[in-house]
Scaffold this motif. Structure first.
Motif, PDB file in Angstrom:
ATOM      1  N   PRO A  52      12.652   0.608  -9.552  1.00 52.17           N
ATOM      2  CA  PRO A  52      13.336  -0.743  -9.101  1.00 52.17           C
ATOM      3  C   PRO A  52      13.306  -1.221  -7.649  1.00 52.17           C
ATOM      4  O   PRO A  52      12.857  -2.338  -7.477  1.00 52.17           O
ATOM      5  N   LEU A  53      13.218  -0.138  -6.863  1.00 55.57           N
ATOM      6  CA  LEU A  53      13.159  -0.126  -5.355  1.00 55.57           C
ATOM      7  C   LEU A  53      11.653  -0.820  -5.204  1.00 55.57           C
ATOM      8  O   LEU A  53      11.305  -1.597  -4.299  1.00 55.57           O
ATOM      9  N   ALA A  54      10.719  -0.276  -5.963  1.00 54.08           N
ATOM     10  CA  ALA A  54       9.276  -0.415  -5.543  1.00 54.08           C
ATOM     11  C   ALA A  54       8.979  -1.821  -6.036  1.00 54.08           C
ATOM     12  O   ALA A  54       8.173  -2.587  -5.327  1.00 54.08           O
ATOM     13  N   SER A  74       5.941 -14.378  -8.571  1.00 53.64           N
ATOM     14  CA  SER A  74       6.847 -13.443  -7.520  1.00 53.64           C
ATOM     15  C   SER A  74       8.113 -12.873  -8.446  1.00 53.64           C
ATOM     16  O   SER A  74       8.441 -11.702  -8.044  1.00 53.64           O
ATOM     17  N   ARG A  75       8.278 -13.236  -9.801  1.00 57.72           N
ATOM     18  CA  ARG A  75       9.298 -12.756 -10.605  1.00 57.72           C
ATOM     19  C   ARG A  75       8.562 -11.811 -11.883  1.00 57.72           C
ATOM     20  O   ARG A  75       9.137 -11.145 -12.420  1.00 57.72           O
ATOM     21  N   ASP A  76       7.146 -11.813 -11.866  1.00 57.48           N
ATOM     22  CA  ASP A  76       6.660 -11.106 -13.064  1.00 57.48           C
ATOM     23  C   ASP A  76       6.592  -9.669 -12.835  1.00 57.48           C
ATOM     24  O   ASP A  76       5.864  -8.985 -11.886  1.00 57.48           O
ATOM     25  N   LYS A  88       4.487 -17.538   1.096  1.00 53.91           N
ATOM     26  CA  LYS A  88       5.526 -18.619   1.477  1.00 53.91           C
ATOM     27  C   LYS A  88       4.881 -19.713   2.242  1.00 53.91           C
ATOM     28  O   LYS A  88       3.952 -19.572   3.049  1.00 53.91           O
ATOM     29  N   GLY A  89       5.516 -20.850   1.865  1.00 52.17           N
ATOM     30  CA  GLY A  89       4.647 -22.063   2.236  1.00 52.17           C
ATOM     31  C   GLY A  89       3.398 -22.541   1.399  1.00 52.17           C
ATOM     32  O   GLY A  89       3.046 -23.920   1.944  1.00 52.17           O
ATOM     33  N   HIS A  98       9.247  -8.877  -2.451  1.00 54.55           N
ATOM     34  CA  HIS A  98       9.576  -9.427  -1.502  1.00 54.55           C
ATOM     35  C   HIS A  98       8.006  -9.727  -0.713  1.00 54.55           C
ATOM     36  O   HIS A  98       7.947 -10.756  -0.171  1.00 54.55           O
ATOM     37  N   ALA A  99       7.141  -8.636  -0.914  1.00 53.18           N
ATOM     38  CA  ALA A  99       5.860  -8.728  -0.232  1.00 53.18           C
ATOM     39  C   ALA A  99       4.984  -9.788  -0.838  1.00 53.18           C
ATOM     40  O   ALA A  99       4.619 -11.034   0.066  1.00 53.18           O
ATOM     41  N   VAL A 100       5.196 -10.253  -2.099  1.00 60.82           N
ATOM     42  CA  VAL A 100       4.443 -11.397  -2.509  1.00 60.82           C
ATOM     43  C   VAL A 100       5.022 -12.688  -2.121  1.00 60.82           C
ATOM     44  O   VAL A 100       4.265 -13.619  -1.764  1.00 60.82           O
TER      45      VAL A 100
END
Length: 393
Positions: A59-61, A36-38, A74-75, A67-69
């Motif tokens: 940067p925005l993209a 998620s940080r890559d 999640k979970g 956020h989508a990843v």
């Protein structure tokens, strides 16, 4: 779907396959957080899904992609949960890019036994993905997937593949000693997976895809598979070492290959220039094309386990070929390609070809550059000749 315990059997320090095996459940949260940080993964996603924003506001993209990843995974705390997220996309892919997906032969295999599925190879990611989906639909556990390290040039690709139960096949090791050690480790892991973990495996019958439509098993793969057993038991009978792995040939047949033009380009370049220069992200583009491209009908056929009566790697390879070619389904696209080449007209099953089949074939052929058409046609025509024993191999 049956769940296997992915917890390690031993401390990581004593794990002999730590650098090649799929990730285990306890490793999943850390890997997902890393993904998620890559920035390379996020940039790749934005180039594909948000090309304009990626160009003018990277940067925005990247933030939106991150956020989508995070939302998508999640979970997720286990390999099984990760694959269940993939299953949703697999179902959508089958619904939108295929007209039929047929499976046969799986019901004849023991649902409680692990198998080494060895199949023909046409698509980088979809061949094992279709095997996994067939197993998932039948309520069985998914396979561990052999993938060449040549495809793992980016850390995020390695992470994604190992999350999806892929293990690494060494192709870039340098020197005979390094290659031998790498293949001994690989052989040991495959045997451990089948005989100790009772966990099935999928691997291709040869290195690389069959770009010309000719499916052949490389006997060197059989030698690698029994290497670990021969090291452990010098006097082991060859056939027994093979039978212990429960080798099951698998045939996958595509009515249309989404990467057929790319393959024709490679074959054309080799034929005219003696070599083909692969671009940096070509394998990734091939994976995307395979997933998103129209495939028509797809058939998956599971064969029967190879018995202990085999005496040499060549005999095993020949038996795998016999089952793979025997189980390969010929579609109208194959017959129409042979007809277009003007070869072996007696092999063209005209009664199976409808007017709609001809129109669709002509439309696809019209999109192929003129110089590539002979190679494009051969990809589809060769399976007809191979099945009829008309190929000079």
């Amino acid at each position: 779907m049956t769940q296997h315990n992915n917890a390690p059997h031993a401390d990581d320090t004593s794990d002999p396959w730590a650098d090649i095996r799929p990730y285990m459940d306890h490793e999943v949260p850390e890997v997902i957080a890393r993904l998620s940080r890559d920035t390379e993964l996020l940039d790749a996603l934005t180039r594909f899904r948000l090309p304009r924003m990626a160009k003018w506001a990277p940067p925005l993209a990247r933030a939106l992609a991150g956020h989508a990843v995070r939302r998508e995974v999640k979970g997720v705390t286990s390999v099984h949960e990760f694959q269940m997220r993939i299953a949703r996309y697999m179902e959508r892919m089958i619904r939108t890019t295929t007209t039929a997906f047929d499976v046969s032969g799986l019901d004849k295999l023991d649902e409680h036994s692990a198998y080494l599925f060895i199949g023909n190879h046409r698509d980088i990611s979809l061949d094992p993905a279709f095997v996994n989906y067939a197993l998932y639909q039948a309520g069985r556990d998914t396979v561990r997937i052999a993938i060449g390290d040549n495809l793992l040039k980016k850390p995020y690709v390695t992470d994604l593949m190992r999350l999806n139960k892929s293990f690494i096949v060494p192709r870039s090791a340098r020197g005979k000693r390094a290659m031998l050690a790498a293949y001994q480790q690989l052989s040991g892991y495959i045997r451990h997976s089948i005989t100790d973990d009772n966990h099935s495996i999928w691997m291709a019958q040869r290195e690389g895809r069959a770009k010309n439509g000719i499916d052949r098993t490389d006997p060197a793969i059989i030698k690698m598979l029994i290497m670990a057993k021969r090291l452990a038991e010098r006097d082991i009978v060859f056939g027994e070492a093979v039978a212990e792995l429960k080798l099951v040939p698998v045939s996958i047949s595509y009515e249309y290959d989404p990467c057929d033009v790319q393959k024709a380009q490679e074959l054309h370049d080799i034929a005219t220039h003696g070599r083909y220069a692969k671009s940096e992200f070509e394998d990734i583009r091939s994976i995307v094309s395979g997933i998103t491209g129209s495939k028509g009908r797809v058939q998956l056929r599971f064969g029967s386990p190879v018995g202990s009566d085999m005496e040499t790697p060549d005999e095993v390879a020949a038996e795998i070929d016999r089952q793979v070619i025997g189980g390969y389904r010929l579609f109208p696209s194959h017959y129409l390609a042979l007809e277009a080449l003007g070869e072996a007209p007696e092999l063209v099953a005209r009664k199976s070809i409808t007017r709609q089949d001809r129109e669709r074939f002509k439309a696809r052929l019209a999109e192929v550059p003129e110089a590539l058409r002979p190679h494009w046609l051969e990809q589809y025509a060769n399976p007809v000749k191979h099945k009829a024993g008309r190929l000079s191999l």
